[in-house]
Design an enzyme around this catalytic site. Structure first.
Site, short mmCIF file in Angstrom:
data_model
loop_
_atom_site.label_atom_id
_atom_site.label_comp_id
_atom_site.label_asym_id
_atom_site.label_seq_id
_atom_site.Cartn_x
_atom_site.Cartn_y
_atom_site.Cartn_z
N GLY A 179 27.37 72.46 24.29
CA GLY A 179 28.12 71.21 24.13
C GLY A 179 27.19 70.01 24.21
N GLU A 186 31.94 77.32 -4.47
CA GLU A 186 31.72 78.34 -3.45
C GLU A 186 30.57 79.28 -3.85
OE1 GLU A 186 32.36 78.67 -0.49
OE2 GLU A 186 32.19 80.79 0.00
N LYS A 189 27.20 79.75 -1.62
CA LYS A 189 26.71 81.04 -1.13
C LYS A 189 25.23 81.19 -1.47
CE LYS A 189 28.98 81.97 1.28
NZ LYS A 189 30.14 81.18 1.53
N HIS A 212 28.37 64.59 -18.88
CA HIS A 212 28.35 63.23 -18.34
C HIS A 212 27.14 63.02 -17.43
CE1 HIS A 212 32.21 62.33 -20.11
NE2 HIS A 212 32.64 63.51 -19.65
C1 AGP Z 1 30.23 79.22 5.04
O1 AGP Z 1 29.47 80.18 4.40
C2 AGP Z 1 29.45 78.30 5.83
N1 AGP Z 1 28.66 78.95 6.80
C3 AGP Z 1 30.10 77.00 6.30
O2 AGP Z 1 30.19 76.18 5.18
C4 AGP Z 1 31.50 77.10 6.95
O3 AGP Z 1 32.43 77.46 6.01
C5 AGP Z 1 31.85 75.73 7.58
O4 AGP Z 1 30.93 75.41 8.57
C6 AGP Z 1 33.25 75.69 8.13
O5 AGP Z 1 33.42 76.60 9.17
P1 AGP Z 1 34.86 77.04 9.65
O6 AGP Z 1 35.54 77.69 8.51
O7 AGP Z 1 34.61 77.97 10.80
O8 AGP Z 1 35.58 75.78 10.06
#
Ligand code: AGP
Length: 632
Positions: free
Chosen positions: A122, A505, A509, A528
């Site tokens: 934290g 997405e 990845k 564009h």
């Molecule tokens: C996904 O491959 C990523 N590691 C990252 O974008 C992730 O989706 C994002 O940090 C959100 O996490 P959450 O779904 O646990 O909220």
């Protein structure tokens, strides 16, 4: 809270810890082994340095290492004789956003006499003020971290009250920010004090042993019983007892829950990486999601998790979805499908943008938070803000035990099972399923879509697992394509309509695990601007699923061909002419256009996986990333 305009400066100073993992153990097992095993299973949370503190031979002993956890394991292997009598210990893996991770800054941190050790996840936001006060009283700081203030502060309180739990309770009253803490003290043998506020920490309940951890994987091998601490509660863990107190020092009744995880879920099951295993689990994830919700295309979908009554659902005039990363992409598909079937306007926004502007949600808006981990700080804040404005909060998450889930008025668990690989795959598909279920449910209540179309979509969803299995049984072409394009420095993904999110997405990845610069564009936007980049070195992957934009994207692909780009197609079409236009055609089984994002993402996950694997990258734990991001 650290304000958004202060974040950069905080990061520059190296004070922000995006994610860390904590483990604590008291009992008769080999303490170092339990701690390092636990930390191993939390490596997905961050991994630039690690450390443990153990009470052995009546002394607090601290061991830390930079880099991978293996370095700590190697160090501990050389210290066996020093630590063999230990029966209590705490451990930590750290992931800092900026600045060189060092032994000095790694946890555990100790007070000046070295008797007290603390691990922390934290941010202590008022640490500068606390540090100044503590230094004025003679404390000498060894690190630049906020955590060290906790060590000195608790030690000081302990010297006053001679009761470690009380010292922690009093010290945490002075802390601002977020923390999960485990603390040991050499004068208080066989004891861990654990506490939390706005950061995850659970207590594992064993027989003659007890545990504390940031997440379930660290303890599941030993126990399936857990207690989730509430904010500001303080727990005293001994081998044979657990006591929990609230912020006013009243002992509270313990609520022991049964964890839904099996240890087997944490094994790679013969796959080289968790990511590959998780990609292959997707057909079962879909089946699992549908079970109990949809048995046949002729029955209405059952989504009892939505707690808004029919009238309110019918009268909804707006939906606002907040999410980050992959979850944000799932939300974009959700927007498309809900608007298509339910005639309700849907806004999708990155949580990190949403929380710092004036947003106009109210009690007539349904706010949906989407998160695999349920702990992402930006999304959690966005959800809390909307809740305060009176909106109904629906949470789509893979972790029904998370902080976000606790904010939900309606909770839709996606039940994908634990996802270990940092790159989200099966949780994305499960989130998509949740959006399809929600859209169908709303459409059936509102009678806003054609009945035959709804039936077709349901039928397609039921058939989807087998079709994806078919795709997963023949991946040679994807692997070949991955090898062919693995040396590319840049990649473009184009798509239109419902698969624009698939392009984003697919690109995410590839970026995440191979570090290749990849961008997803709506194909119509290519001309564009981005088209200026095209030449014979740049692969353009066109996502061309049959449906109303198929011909449009075909023309956009032709524009790329005319600029000599390297041409890859991902399609469910069997049109042989595509072989003339494209250098590589990745075929997938045919699906209904509205369902196609679930089918189309699978080969893109595999393409990213095989490119990264071929390049020898750390697939499951890509550099600079953590599985969940628990501070803003
Ligand atoms: C996904 O491959 C990523 N590691 C990252 O974008 C992730 O989706 C994002 O940090 C959100 O996490 P959450 O779904 O646990 O909220």
């Amino acid at each position: 809270m650290v304000k958004y305009w202060e974040i950069e400066t905080e990061i520059e100073k190296g004070y922000l810890y995006i994610m860390c993992g904590i483990v604590g153990y008291v009992g008769e097992k080999n303490v170092a082994e339990v701690l390092t095993k636990g930390l191993s299973s939390l490596e997905y949370r961050g991994y630039d340095s690690s450390g443990v503190a153990l009470l052995a031979d009546g002394k607090t002993k601290v061991y830390k290492a930079e880099g991978k956890l293996q370095n700590l394991k190697d160090l501990l292997a050389t210290k066996e004789s020093e630590i063999k009598t230990a029966n209590v210990g705490i451990g930590h893996i750290r992931w800092a956003t900026h600045g060189v991770p060092s032994i000095k800054n790694a946890h555990p941190h100790t007070c000046n006499c070295g008797k007290l050790a603390v691990v922390h996840n934290g941010i202590i936001e008022n640490f500068k003020e606390l540090r100044a006060k503590l230094e004025a009283k003679g404390c000498v700081f060894q690190s630049e971290t906020d955590t060290e203030t906790v060590a000195h502060l608790v030690a000081q309180k302990y010297n006053e009250v001679k009761d470690l739990k009380e010292a922690v309770r009093l010290a945490t009253k002075e802390l601002e920010g977020a923390y999960a803490l485990c603390i040991i003290h050499q004068d208080v043998p066989n004891t861990i004090i654990a506490t939390r506020r706005n950061a995850p920490l659970l207590i594992g309940v064993g027989e003659g042993e007890n545990f504390a951890a940031s997440d379930v994987p660290a303890i599941i091998e030993y126990t399936k019983k857990a207690i989730y601490l509430d904010d500001n509660q303080v727990a005293i863990l001994k081998a044979d007892s657990i006591q929990i107190f609230d912020a006013d020092n009243n002992e509270v009744k313990q609520k022991v829950e049964l964890l839904p995880w099996e240890p087997i879920a944490l094994s790679k099951m013969g796959y080289k990486h968790f990511m590959l295993k998780e990609i292959h689990e997707q057909p079962d994830v879909i089946r699992n999601f549908l079970s109990g919700k949809l048995h046949s295309a002729t029955e209405p979908i059952k989504l009892d998790e939505v707690k808004l009554d029919k009238l309110k659902l019918k009268n909804l005039n707006r939906i606002q979805v907040v999410a980050c990363g992959t979850s944000l992409h799932a939300a974009l598909v959700g927007k498309y499908i809900i608007e298509e079937l339910c005639e309700i306007p849907v806004d999708v926004e990155a949580s990190s943008e949403y929380i710092y502007r004036k947003t106009v949600t109210d009690e007539h808006t349904l706010v949906i938070g989407v998160s695999q981990s349920g702990e992402t700080a930006d999304t959690l804040t966005a959800v809390k803000q909307s809740k305060a404005r009176g909106s109904h909060i629906l949470i789509i998450t893979n972790r029904p035990d998370s902080a976000m889930a606790r904010e939900a008025d309606s909770l839709v668990p996606v039940n994908a099972g634990i996802e270990v690989s940092v790159a989200a795959t099966k949780s994305y598909v499960a989130q998509l399923m949740a959006f399809y279920a929600l859209a169908l449910h709303l459409a059936e209540i509102k009678e806003s879509a054609d009945k035959d179309e709804i039936q077709t979509i349901k039928n397609e969803l039921l058939l989807l697992p087998q079709k994806i299995e078919l795709l997963l049984s023949k991946t040679d072409k994807i692997q070949k394509c991955a090898r062919m394009y693995s040396s590319s420095k840049n990649f473009i993904f184009i798509a239109r309509g419902i698969n624009y999110a698939t392009a984003l997405e697919g690109a995410l990845k590839l970026k995440e695990i191979s570090y290749i610069n990849a961008t997803g564009y709506p194909a119509g936007e290519l001309k564009h601007g981005p088209i200026a980049m095209l030449d014979e070195t740049l692969p353009v992957l066109s996502i061309m699923m049959s449906g109303k934009v198929y011909e449009k994207i075909l023309s956009n692909a032709q524009e790329s061909k005319a600029r000599n780009a390297r041409m890859i197609a991902l399609t469910d079409s069997t049109d042989e002419k595509l072989d003339e236009l494209f250098d590589y055609v990745l075929n997938v089984p045919h699906v209904h256009e509205l369902i196609s994002p679930i089918m189309a993402i699978v080969p893109l996950q595999l393409l990213a996986y095989h490119i990264a694997e071929f390049l020898g990258k750390d697939v499951d734990q890509p550099r600079n990333l953590a599985k969940s991001v628990t501070v803003e």
